[in-house]
Design an enzyme around this catalytic site. Structure first.
Site, PDB file in Angstrom:
ATOM      1  N   ILE A  97       0.811  -1.418   0.027  1.00 35.51           N
ATOM      2  CA  ILE A  97      -0.135   0.155   0.043  1.00 35.51           C
ATOM      3  C   ILE A  97       0.938   1.050  -0.077  1.00 35.51           C
ATOM      4  O   ILE A  97       1.947   1.424   0.772  1.00 35.51           O
ATOM      5  CB  ILE A  97      -1.061   0.003   1.272  1.00 35.51           C
ATOM      6  CG1 ILE A  97      -1.668  -1.285   1.462  1.00 35.51           C
ATOM      7  CG2 ILE A  97      -1.664   1.192   1.267  1.00 35.51           C
ATOM      8  CD1 ILE A  97      -2.338  -1.511   2.706  1.00 35.51           C
ATOM      9  N   CYS A  98       0.411   2.079  -0.964  1.00 33.55           N
ATOM     10  CA  CYS A  98       1.022   3.403  -0.792  1.00 33.55           C
ATOM     11  C   CYS A  98       0.374   4.521  -0.229  1.00 33.55           C
ATOM     12  O   CYS A  98      -0.876   4.925  -0.819  1.00 33.55           O
ATOM     13  CB  CYS A  98       1.326   3.940  -2.092  1.00 33.55           C
ATOM     14  SG  CYS A  98       2.346   5.651  -2.329  1.00 33.55           S
TER      15      CYS A  98
END
Length: 208
Positions: A97-98
């Site tokens: 996840i960013c």
């Protein structure tokens, strides 16, 4: 006098107490998030968020792996999607996840509830200019192929997150390639990355 072992237990008490207070996050109709315990040491948790309404993820449930570091709450938990998802800020391969609060914008006052609600908000408002998955980002609205992005995200939400079944156009292409003997997950990934062109997706599958 504390032994070494008892000293370690005492040192971990604040960490465990904080985690225990967050384990009781339950699924409700209001926020549609929950956290469950995986191991007895409170170092690994299982999160779940519901797809936000009026998004391609609506109706799906998405599982998260949450690992709590020894330095928590001063450092963020390590979180990734277990459920496959088509989103520009989430890797369609690894679930990485960013999200800024899982990196340099984390604060010790934040909780696991904050994390899950932020991930729900991310599903509702993607950031394609800061992608984790560049292939997906190119399909996002106001980028290229907005309709294709929406349909692809819905299809992934259906197959992996239990969301309602989308229209038949894309599922027919999946059925066509799986009938040729290709594995379904590989077919979905190939078609999604090749803009649902059966010929180029087939070439990719044969080259792997």
């Amino acid at each position: 006098m504390l032994t070494k072992a008892s000293g370690q237990i005492a040192k971990q008490k604040p960490f465990n107490a904080k985690c225990r207070s967050q384990i009781v996050v339950k699924m409700t109709s209001k926020n549609q998030i929950k956290v469950d315990l995986v191991d007895e040491n409170f170092t690994e948790l299982r999160g779940e968020i519901a797809g936000p309404p009026d998004t391609p993820y609506e109706g799906g449930r998405f599982q998260l792996e949450i690992k709590i570091p020894e330095t928590y709450p001063f450092n963020p938990p390590k979180v990734r999607f277990i459920t496959k998802i088509w989103h520009p800020n989430i890797s369609s391969v690894t679930g990485a996840i960013c999200l800024d609060i899982l990196k340099d914008q984390w604060a010790a006052a934040m909780t696991l509830r904050t994390v899950l609600l932020s991930l729900q908000a991310l599903l509702a408002a993607a950031e394609p200019d800061d992608p984790q998955d560049a292939v997906v980002a190119n399909q996002v609205p106001y980028k290229q192929n907005p309709d294709m992005f929406t349909q692809t995200a819905r299809l992934w939400g259906h197959y992996y997150g239990g969301a309602p079944e989308p229209g038949p156009e894309y599922t027919r292409k999946i059925d066509k390639l799986t009938a040729m003997g290709f594995e379904k997950n590989a077919v979905i990934a190939a078609l999604s990355s090749k803009s649902w062109d059966v010929e180029t997706a087939t070439e990719q599958l044969l080259s792997n």
